[in-house]
Design a protein around this motif. Structure first.
Motif, PDB file in Angstrom:
ATOM      1  N   GLU A  24       3.522 -11.228   1.514  1.00 57.62           N
ATOM      2  CA  GLU A  24       2.926  -9.900   1.576  1.00 57.62           C
ATOM      3  C   GLU A  24       1.581  -9.934   2.288  1.00 57.62           C
ATOM      4  O   GLU A  24       1.212  -8.983   2.995  1.00 57.62           O
ATOM      5  N   GLY A  25       0.851 -11.024   2.142  1.00 57.80           N
ATOM      6  CA  GLY A  25      -0.401 -11.176   2.881  1.00 57.80           C
ATOM      7  C   GLY A  25      -0.168 -11.244   4.378  1.00 57.80           C
ATOM      8  O   GLY A  25      -0.916 -10.655   5.168  1.00 57.80           O
ATOM      9  N   ALA A  26       0.887 -11.954   4.779  1.00 54.82           N
ATOM     10  CA  ALA A  26       1.231 -12.026   6.198  1.00 54.82           C
ATOM     11  C   ALA A  26       1.621 -10.655   6.735  1.00 54.82           C
ATOM     12  O   ALA A  26       1.239 -10.265   7.843  1.00 54.82           O
ATOM     13  N   ALA A  27       2.372  -9.906   5.938  1.00 55.95           N
ATOM     14  CA  ALA A  27       2.743  -8.547   6.334  1.00 55.95           C
ATOM     15  C   ALA A  27       1.495  -7.674   6.472  1.00 55.95           C
ATOM     16  O   ALA A  27       1.418  -6.824   7.376  1.00 55.95           O
ATOM     17  N   GLY A  28       0.530  -7.885   5.608  1.00 61.53           N
ATOM     18  CA  GLY A  28      -0.711  -7.120   5.693  1.00 61.53           C
ATOM     19  C   GLY A  28      -1.454  -7.372   6.991  1.00 61.53           C
ATOM     20  O   GLY A  28      -1.997  -6.445   7.607  1.00 61.53           O
ATOM     21  N   ILE A  29      -1.475  -8.629   7.438  1.00 63.32           N
ATOM     22  CA  ILE A  29      -2.130  -8.955   8.706  1.00 63.32           C
ATOM     23  C   ILE A  29      -1.394  -8.300   9.869  1.00 63.32           C
ATOM     24  O   ILE A  29      -2.013  -7.781  10.814  1.00 63.32           O
ATOM     25  N   LEU A  30      -0.072  -8.289   9.826  1.00 63.43           N
ATOM     26  CA  LEU A  30       0.692  -7.624  10.878  1.00 63.43           C
ATOM     27  C   LEU A  30       0.409  -6.115  10.891  1.00 63.43           C
ATOM     28  O   LEU A  30       0.320  -5.502  11.964  1.00 63.43           O
ATOM     29  N   SER A  31       0.287  -5.522   9.717  1.00 59.32           N
ATOM     30  CA  SER A  31      -0.035  -4.096   9.642  1.00 59.32           C
ATOM     31  C   SER A  31      -1.441  -3.830  10.176  1.00 59.32           C
ATOM     32  O   SER A  31      -1.676  -2.846  10.890  1.00 59.32           O
ATOM     33  N   TRP A  32      -2.388  -4.697   9.821  1.00 60.13           N
ATOM     34  CA  TRP A  32      -3.747  -4.581  10.360  1.00 60.13           C
ATOM     35  C   TRP A  32      -3.716  -4.640  11.884  1.00 60.13           C
ATOM     36  O   TRP A  32      -4.323  -3.802  12.567  1.00 60.13           O
ATOM     37  N   ASP A  33      -2.996  -5.596  12.414  1.00 57.92           N
ATOM     38  CA  ASP A  33      -2.916  -5.751  13.864  1.00 57.92           C
ATOM     39  C   ASP A  33      -2.319  -4.513  14.526  1.00 57.92           C
ATOM     40  O   ASP A  33      -2.774  -4.074  15.594  1.00 57.92           O
TER      41      ASP A  33
END
Length: 500
Positions: A24-33
Motif C-alpha cells: 500500500e505504501g508503494a501504491a501511495g508513491i505511485l498515486s503521489w507521482d
C-alpha cells in the motif's frame, strides 16, 4: 520448550500485515507521482499498476491464512499493544473479506482514470465532463458498501472507512451544532463595521511564494531528510514515518492561501513523521484515522499559523521575500490571516468560521448522492443553491463551485465530515496543550515549536492506532470529544477581532 502457538500466530499475523503495508505504501508513491510528476499521457499504465497493487493488497488481507491467524488469537492472552494490533487487523479483514477483489480492482482503476478527467473538467470549467465519472464512482461505492453491510445506509458504511469509531450520529450532532452556532456568529461578523487590515493585497511571484513556503516549513521544524515540498492541483500530504511529503499550490493573487495550505499539509506530515519508527508496518505505526489526521493539520494551520504570536515571528521573513510590506505590522498580518470574507467560495482558502459551512454543504450533497436522493447532473445547481443559503455567495463557475475539490475523483465519499471533526478536535487538543505547556504562545512567538511538537507526539502521534478515537481523545485531553473548546475559541477570537 515448545513454542507458544499464540506467539506463532501473532508473528504470522504481523508478517502478513507488514507485507500489505509495504504494498500500500508503494501504491501511495505511485498515486503521489500521478498527481505531481507523471506525464499527462501516463494514465492508462498507471491505472493498471494501481489496480494491480490494490488487488494484491486485497488478496493478501483476505487470505485464508490471515483469517486463521486471527482465529488463533481470538481468545489469547495478549498485552495491550498486541490486542490493539489484532483489533485493527481484524476490523480491516472483516470488512475486506466481504468485498470481491474484482470490485476493488475496478474502483482503483476508475479512480486513477478519474483524476485527469477531473483536472480537465476543472480547467475547462465544465462539470458535465466529470459527471459520467462521478456516476460510475457513486455506483461502485454503493456496491462496495452493500457488500460490507447491506442492512445499513451506504453512506454510513463509507464514512467508517475514514472515521470508524466516532459514528455518523456523532458527526451529525457535531455538524448540526456548528451550523446552529456558527451561522449567527458569521452574521454578526458580517454586520460588524470593523474593517480588518489587508496588507497582503497585490501580486506575489509564485517562485518567491515557494521559497516562503520553504521558510515556513523550516520555521515549524519540518524534517527535510524525510520529506519534500512539491506542487499539485490540490494540496495534500502522504507518506510514512520515513517519508512524509507536502504538496501545495500557488496563486499570484493569494499569498496567504498558499502559506496556510502549506502549513496545513505540514500538520499532516508532522503527524505521519511522529508515528513510531519501530512500529512501521503495523497498525501502531499508522495514523488513527482521518478525523485525528485533520486535527493535526487544522491545529497547525489555525491555532499556530493564524495566531498573532506566529505573525510576530514570521512577518520579518515575509518582508524579506516580498517588497512593499515595510509598513505591515504583526497585528495587520494576524487580521489578514483571520478575515471573514464575503466572497468565500473556496474551501481551502476559507476562514475558520465559514469553513464549516463548506463541509456541511459537501456532506449533505455526497450523502444524498450515495443514498440515491440526488442525481449527479443536479450537483452544480444544488451546490450553488446551498452556497447561497449557507454562505451568502453563489459561484459563477463550476471550477469555483463543485469542481474545486479533488476528493470525488478519488472515490472518497464520506471523507469530508472529518475536516470539521478534525477542527473541533484540534481546538480540544490545543486547549489541553496550552494548559500543560507553560507559556505556549510565548514559545510560538519565539520560534520554539519543540514543546508543542513534543506534546502532540507524546499524546497523539506515538500511539498510532493503539486506541480507538474516543479513547485517544480522552487519553490526550482527559475529556470526551465535544465541540465546546472549538466554539469557545472561535467565539472569543472573532468576537475580539470584530468587536462583537
Amino acid at each position: 520448550m515448545a513454542a507458544d502457538p499464540t506467539d506463532d500466530a501473532y508473528d504470522d499475523l504481523t508478517r502478513r500485515y507488514e507485507r500489505i503495508s509495504n504494498i500500500e505504501g508503494a501504491a501511495g508513491i505511485l498515486s503521489w507521482d500521478q498527481e505531481v510528476m507523471m506525464p499527462e499521457g501516463g494514465t492508462p499504465a498507471r491505472s493498471g499498476q494501481l489496480s494491480a497493487l490494490s488487488a494484491v493488497s486485497h488478496d493478501l488481507l483476505t487470505d485464508e491464512g490471515m483469517g486463521e491467524a486471527l482465529d488463533a488469537l481470538e481468545s489469547s492472552d495478549l498485552d495491550d499493544r498486541e490486542a490493539a494490533v489484532v483489533r485493527e487487523v481484524r476490523r480491516q479483514y472483516e470488512r475486506s473479506t466481504r468485498v470481491p477483489t474484482d470490485l476493488v480492482e475496478e474502483i482503483s482503476r476508475t479512480t486513477s482514470e478519474a483524476l485527469p478527467v477531473w483536472k480537465e473538467a476543472r480547467a475547462e470549467d465544465d462539470f458535465s465532463k466529470f459527471a459520467p465519472v462521478v456516476e460510475d464512482l457513486v455506483d461502485l461505492k454503493r456496491e462496495y458498501a452493500e457488500h460490507i453491510d447491506p442492512d445499513r445506509p451506504a453512506y454510513e458504511v463509507l464514512f467508517e472507512d475514514y472515521e470508524p469509531y466516532l459514528g455518523l450520529d456523532t458527526t451529525e450532532r457535531i455538524l448540526e451544532r456548528l451550523r446552529e452556532e456558527l451561522v449567527p456568529l458569521i452574521d454578526e461578523v458580517r454586520e460588524s463595521d470593523v474593517d480588518l487590515a489587508t496588507p497582503f493585497s497585490g501580486t506575489f511571484d509564485t517562485d518567491t511564494q515557494e521559497a516562503l513556503s520553504r521558510d515556513a516549513l523550516d520555521t515549524l521544524g519540518y524534517d527535510w531528510d524525510r520529506g519534500r515540498l512539491d506542487v499539485a492541483p490540490h494540496p495534500f500530504s502522504m507518506g510514512t514515518t520515513f517519508d512524509a511529503r507536502v504538496m501545495t499550490r500557488y496563486d499570484e493573487a493569494d499569498m496567504l492561501g498558499a502559506l496556510t495550505s502549506t502549513v496545513h499539509e505540514f500538520g499532516h506530515a508532522t503527524y505521519t513523521l511522529g508515528l513510531p519508527d519501530e512500529e512501521y508496518g503495523t497498525p501502531l505505526g499508522e495514523n488513527r484515522n482521518l478525523s485525528v489526521h485533520e486535527s493535526q493539520s487544522r491545529l497547525w494551520e489555525n491555532h499556530v499559523a493564524r495566531s498573532q504570536p506566529f505573525w510576530e515571528l514570521f512577518l520579518p521573513q515575509v518582508k524579506e521575500r516580498f517588497s512593499g510590506l515595510d509598513d505591515a505590522t504583526p497585528r495587520d498580518a494576524y487580521e489578514a490571516a483571520n478575515t471573514v470574507h464575503e466572497d468565500n467560495l473556496i474551501r481551502v482558502e476559507a476562514d475558520e468560521l465559514t469553513y464549516h459551512m463548506h463541509i456541511v454543504l459537501r456532506f449533505e450533497i455526497e450523502r444524498e448522492l450515495i443514498e440515491g436522493d440526488l442525481d449527479v447532473a443536479e450537483v452544480p445547481q444544488v451546490w450553488n443553491d446551498k452556497m447561497e443559503e449557507y454562505l451568502g455567495v453563489r459561484p459563477e463557475t463550476d471550477a469555483e463551485g463543485c469542481l474545486q475539490d479533488i476528493h470525488w475523483s478519488h472515490g472518497t465519499f464520506g471523507y469530508f465530515p472529518t475536516y470539521s471533526l478534525g477542527s473541533v478536535l484540534a481546538a480540544q487538543l490545543y486547549a489541553s496543550a496550552d494548559d500543560e505547556i507553560d507559556g505556549l504562545e510565548g514559545e510560538i512567538g519565539s520560534g520554539n515549536f519543540d514543546p508543542l511538537h513534543d506534546w502532540l507526539t507524546e499524546n497523539v502521534h506515538r500511539h498510532g492506532k493503539r486506541y480507538t478515537t474516543p479513547d485517544l481523545i480522552e487519553e490526550a485531553t482527559g475529556e470526551p470529544f465535544a465541540a465546546d473548546d472549538f466554539l469557545d475559541y472561535v467565539t472569543a477570537k472573532y468576537g475580539a477581532l470584530y468587536d462583537l
